[in-house]
Scaffold this motif. Structure first.
Motif, PDB file in Angstrom:
ATOM      1  N   GLU A  37      -2.026 -10.391  12.684  1.00 34.87           N
ATOM      2  CA  GLU A  37      -2.527  -9.026  12.496  1.00 34.87           C
ATOM      3  C   GLU A  37      -1.791  -8.341  11.341  1.00 34.87           C
ATOM      4  O   GLU A  37      -2.407  -7.635  10.548  1.00 34.87           O
ATOM      5  N   LYS A  38      -0.463  -8.543  11.270  1.00 32.86           N
ATOM      6  CA  LYS A  38       0.309  -7.940  10.182  1.00 32.86           C
ATOM      7  C   LYS A  38      -0.165  -8.455   8.823  1.00 32.86           C
ATOM      8  O   LYS A  38      -0.336  -7.686   7.872  1.00 32.86           O
ATOM      9  N   LEU A  39      -0.379  -9.765   8.739  1.00 33.21           N
ATOM     10  CA  LEU A  39      -0.842 -10.355   7.478  1.00 33.21           C
ATOM     11  C   LEU A  39      -2.230  -9.830   7.098  1.00 33.21           C
ATOM     12  O   LEU A  39      -2.489  -9.500   5.933  1.00 33.21           O
ATOM     13  N   ILE A  40      -3.119  -9.758   8.077  1.00 35.48           N
ATOM     14  CA  ILE A  40      -4.480  -9.262   7.808  1.00 35.48           C
ATOM     15  C   ILE A  40      -4.422  -7.809   7.351  1.00 35.48           C
ATOM     16  O   ILE A  40      -5.082  -7.422   6.384  1.00 35.48           O
ATOM     17  N   CYS A  41      -3.612  -6.986   8.046  1.00 43.15           N
ATOM     18  CA  CYS A  41      -3.487  -5.569   7.663  1.00 43.15           C
ATOM     19  C   CYS A  41      -2.941  -5.441   6.241  1.00 43.15           C
ATOM     20  O   CYS A  41      -3.453  -4.636   5.447  1.00 43.15           O
ATOM     21  N   ARG A  42      -1.931  -6.225   5.904  1.00 43.48           N
ATOM     22  CA  ARG A  42      -1.350  -6.147   4.564  1.00 43.48           C
ATOM     23  C   ARG A  42      -2.383  -6.540   3.505  1.00 43.48           C
ATOM     24  O   ARG A  42      -2.522  -5.867   2.488  1.00 43.48           O
ATOM     25  N   ASN A  43      -3.138  -7.599   3.765  1.00 44.05           N
ATOM     26  CA  ASN A  43      -4.150  -8.033   2.791  1.00 44.05           C
ATOM     27  C   ASN A  43      -5.279  -7.013   2.662  1.00 44.05           C
ATOM     28  O   ASN A  43      -5.770  -6.764   1.562  1.00 44.05           O
ATOM     29  N   LEU A  44      -5.680  -6.418   3.785  1.00 48.42           N
ATOM     30  CA  LEU A  44      -6.725  -5.404   3.718  1.00 48.42           C
ATOM     31  C   LEU A  44      -6.262  -4.160   2.967  1.00 48.42           C
ATOM     32  O   LEU A  44      -7.019  -3.560   2.196  1.00 48.42           O
ATOM     33  N   ILE A  45      -5.015  -3.776   3.169  1.00 47.81           N
ATOM     34  CA  ILE A  45      -4.474  -2.615   2.450  1.00 47.81           C
ATOM     35  C   ILE A  45      -4.449  -2.897   0.945  1.00 47.81           C
ATOM     36  O   ILE A  45      -4.822  -2.046   0.136  1.00 47.81           O
ATOM     37  N   LEU A  46      -4.053  -4.105   0.563  1.00 43.35           N
ATOM     38  CA  LEU A  46      -4.059  -4.473  -0.855  1.00 43.35           C
ATOM     39  C   LEU A  46      -5.475  -4.447  -1.431  1.00 43.35           C
ATOM     40  O   LEU A  46      -5.698  -3.968  -2.547  1.00 43.35           O
ATOM     41  N   LEU A  47      -6.433  -4.951  -0.660  1.00 46.23           N
ATOM     42  CA  LEU A  47      -7.825  -4.946  -1.108  1.00 46.23           C
ATOM     43  C   LEU A  47      -8.346  -3.521  -1.272  1.00 46.23           C
ATOM     44  O   LEU A  47      -8.975  -3.185  -2.278  1.00 46.23           O
ATOM     45  N   GLN A  48      -8.058  -2.665  -0.290  1.00 43.37           N
ATOM     46  CA  GLN A  48      -8.496  -1.270  -0.386  1.00 43.37           C
ATOM     47  C   GLN A  48      -7.848  -0.570  -1.576  1.00 43.37           C
ATOM     48  O   GLN A  48      -8.508   0.186  -2.297  1.00 43.37           O
ATOM     49  N   ALA A  49      -6.574  -0.823  -1.800  1.00 42.20           N
ATOM     50  CA  ALA A  49      -5.880  -0.188  -2.927  1.00 42.20           C
ATOM     51  C   ALA A  49      -6.486  -0.636  -4.251  1.00 42.20           C
ATOM     52  O   ALA A  49      -6.683   0.169  -5.165  1.00 42.20           O
ATOM     53  N   THR A  50      -6.801  -1.913  -4.345  1.00 41.60           N
ATOM     54  CA  THR A  50      -7.413  -2.427  -5.568  1.00 41.60           C
ATOM     55  C   THR A  50      -8.776  -1.782  -5.804  1.00 41.60           C
ATOM     56  O   THR A  50      -9.088  -1.363  -6.921  1.00 41.60           O
ATOM     57  N   CYS A  51      -9.586  -1.703  -4.753  1.00 42.75           N
ATOM     58  CA  CYS A  51     -10.913  -1.093  -4.874  1.00 42.75           C
ATOM     59  C   CYS A  51     -10.823   0.386  -5.246  1.00 42.75           C
ATOM     60  O   CYS A  51     -11.551   0.862  -6.116  1.00 42.75           O
ATOM     61  N   GLN A  52      -9.926   1.112  -4.589  1.00 37.22           N
ATOM     62  CA  GLN A  52      -9.770   2.533  -4.904  1.00 37.22           C
ATOM     63  C   GLN A  52      -9.268   2.732  -6.327  1.00 37.22           C
ATOM     64  O   GLN A  52      -9.699   3.649  -7.025  1.00 37.22           O
ATOM     65  N   GLY A  53      -8.377   1.870  -6.775  1.00 35.02           N
ATOM     66  CA  GLY A  53      -7.894   1.950  -8.154  1.00 35.02           C
ATOM     67  C   GLY A  53      -9.012   1.711  -9.153  1.00 35.02           C
ATOM     68  O   GLY A  53      -9.147   2.424 -10.149  1.00 35.02           O
ATOM     69  N   PHE A  54      -9.838   0.710  -8.874  1.00 36.63           N
ATOM     70  CA  PHE A  54     -10.971   0.409  -9.755  1.00 36.63           C
ATOM     71  C   PHE A  54     -11.940   1.579  -9.810  1.00 36.63           C
ATOM     72  O   PHE A  54     -12.358   2.013 -10.890  1.00 36.63           O
TER      73      PHE A  54
END
Length: 155
Positions: A37-54
């Motif tokens: 769960e921790k790994l999935i949450c970390r990867n999802l947060i990175l994905l969301q940050a990348t999308c929001q940055g774009f």
């Protein structure tokens, strides 16, 4: 499989490898689920940050273009407000519609209309010529078949 389990920080005594299954001691599976769960949450947060940055960069680029257009429009309006009272500007504004440049555009438009009319006329004449050619071929075929019938009946 043992290498994978050692990478997950599991001690050797907390699991047992069978022939087709892996057996865990009590509480080990829940700990592995928490890690997952921790790994999935970390990867999802990175994905969301990348999308929001774009999306933010796209929005900034759009706003930058709009700001440039706004500055250009404001500059042109200021220039117009300063020169609209000048006598030279009023004279040019009154003469410009009478210049031959506008007449050339009109002539070009008329010529384009003439070209389009001639194209339609050409297409129509080609269709008629094709129909006449088909009728001629049909009549020649009938005439040749009648000649063959006549020549056979005379003999």
């Amino acid at each position: 499989m043992e290498e994978l389990l050692t990478l997950l920080d599991l001690e050797k005594h907390s699991f047992f490898m069978g022939r087709s299954r892996v057996f865990f001691k009590a509480g080990v599976v829940s700990r592995l689920e928490k890690q997952r769960e921790k790994l999935i949450c970390r990867n999802l947060i990175l994905l969301q940050a990348t999308c929001q940055g774009f999306l933010g960069r796209q929005q900034f680029k759009k706003m930058k273009t709009q700001r440039l257009a706004l500055c250009c429009i404001q500059k042109n309006i200021k220039k117009y407000l300063t020169i609209r009272q000048w006598q030279w500007w009023q004279m040019i504004s009154s003469i410009r519609p009478m210049l031959s440049v506008n007449l050339v555009d009109e002539k070009l438009r008329v010529k384009e209309d003439e070209v389009n009319a001639l194209r339609q006329k050409l297409e129509k004449s080609q269709r008629e010529r094709n129909e006449i050619q088909e009728n001629t071929d049909l009549l020649e075929g009938k005439a040749s078949s009648l000649l063959i019938v006549l020549s056979l009946s005379i003999l």
